[in-house]
Write an enzyme that holds these catalytic residues in place. Structure first.
Site, short mmCIF file in Angstrom:
data_model
loop_
_atom_site.label_atom_id
_atom_site.label_comp_id
_atom_site.label_asym_id
_atom_site.label_seq_id
_atom_site.Cartn_x
_atom_site.Cartn_y
_atom_site.Cartn_z
N ASP A 20 27.11 8.39 71.75
CA ASP A 20 28.02 9.42 71.26
C ASP A 20 28.58 10.13 72.49
O ASP A 20 28.02 10.03 73.58
CB ASP A 20 27.26 10.39 70.36
CG ASP A 20 28.15 11.50 69.82
OD1 ASP A 20 29.29 11.20 69.42
OD2 ASP A 20 27.71 12.66 69.81
N ASP A 22 30.35 13.78 72.72
CA ASP A 22 30.07 15.21 72.83
C ASP A 22 28.58 15.48 72.63
O ASP A 22 28.00 15.11 71.62
CB ASP A 22 30.87 15.99 71.79
CG ASP A 22 32.37 15.89 72.02
OD1 ASP A 22 32.76 15.63 73.18
OD2 ASP A 22 33.15 16.06 71.07
#
Length: 235
Positions: A20, A22
Site C-alpha cells: 500500500d 499511504d
C-alpha cells in the site's frame, strides 16, 4: 521442517510483495485529513482525526459517502459530490509538492533492497489516483515492477480488486503473495484476495493481519514468510 536442514530460498516461497502507499511507503495521512477537513467545513460538516481513520484506503467518492454517513446525513446530488471530490484533490495535490525522499518511511528502502536481492517482484497497490505523482515526488517512481492505482480499478478496498490485479500483472499466485497495509480496509481486501498480510501500525486496530509491526524497520521478511505464507516449500 528439520531445523538443521537448509531453508529454501525466499523466492521459492514468495512470488511478490504488494505495498500500500499511504502509511506504508510514505505518510500522507495528515495531508488527506487536512484536505478532507477543508472540504467538510466548507460544506457545513466537521471531520475529526478519529473519523478520518474511517476514510483510509477508500476512494475519494467512497470517502465522501463515509463522511456523510458518519454525520447521519443524506448524500447531496452527484454533481455536488463530484465538485467536493475535485476540490479535495486540488488541495491535496498542491500539498504533495512538499514531499521528498526524506518522507519515505523507515524500513522501506531496506526492504525493497532485500526483495531485489532475493528476486521477489514488487508492486504498489493503492486506491489513490495520485500514486504515481507521490512516488515521483519521493523518488521511487521506478522502484517497483508495477503500479496499480485508482485509475486502474473500479472498486476500492475492502474489495480485493487492487491486489488481485497487481498479482495478475506480476504473474504471482495470491497464496504466495504478501500484502503490506496500514488500514483495516486494506487488510480485509488482502484477506479476501487470499493473500498473507502484514499490518503496519497499531495492533489494536490491525490485529486481524497475520502480524503487525509499528514500523518496517521491525519487520523480518524471512521469519514472516516461513511462519505465515502457506504451502511453504511445496513448489
Amino acid at each position: 521442517m528439520d531445523i538443521n536442514m537448509p531453508k529454501p530460498p525466499l523466492a521459492t516461497l514468495l512470488d511478490a510483495v504488494l505495498f500500500d502507499l499511504d502509511g506504508v511507503i510514505v505518510d500522507t495521512a495528515h495531508l488527506h485529513f487536512l484536505a478532507w477537513r477543508h472540504v467538510a467545513e466548507k460544506n457545513g460538516l466537521t471531520l475529526s482525526k478519529a473519523q478520518n481513520e474511517s476514510l483510509k484506503g477508500l476512494s475519494r467518492m467512497d470517502s465522501l459517502k463515509m463522511i456523510y454517513t458518519l454525520h447521519g446525513l443524506p448524500l447531496p446530488d452527484a454533481s455536488t459530490l463530484e465538485a467536493m471530490a475535485t476540490e479535495k484533490n486540488h488541495w491535496y495535490v498542491d500539498a504533495l509538492k512538499t514531499l521528498s525522499a526524506k518522507d519515505i518511511l523507515p524500513g522501506v528502502l531496506n526492504l525493497l533492497e532485500t526483495l531485489r536481492t532475493h528476486h521477489i517482484k514488487t508492486a504498489v497497490a493503492s486506491s489513490s489516483k495520485n500514486a504515481k505523482t507521490i512516488l515521483a515526488h519521493i523518488g521511487l517512481q521506478d522502484a517497483f515492477d508495477t503500479i496499480v492505482d485508482g485509475w486502474s480499478i473500479e472498486k476500492s478496498k475492502p474489495d480485493p480488486e487492487v491486489f488481485l490485479k497487481a498479482a495478475e500483472r506480476l504473474h504471482a499466485r495470491p497464496e504466495h503473495t504478501l500484502v503490506i497495509e496500514d488500514a483495516l480496509s486494506g487488510i480485509q481486501a488482502a484477506r479476501a484476495a487470499g493473500m498473507c498480510v502484514l499490518g503496519v501500525g497499531s495492533h489494536e486496530q490491525l490485529g486481524v493481519a497475520d502480524a503487525v509491526v509499528l514500523s518496517l524497520n521491525a519487520f523480518h521478511l524471512e521469519d514472516f514468510v516461513q511462519r505465515f505464507c502457506p504451502n511453504k516449500g511445496e513448489r
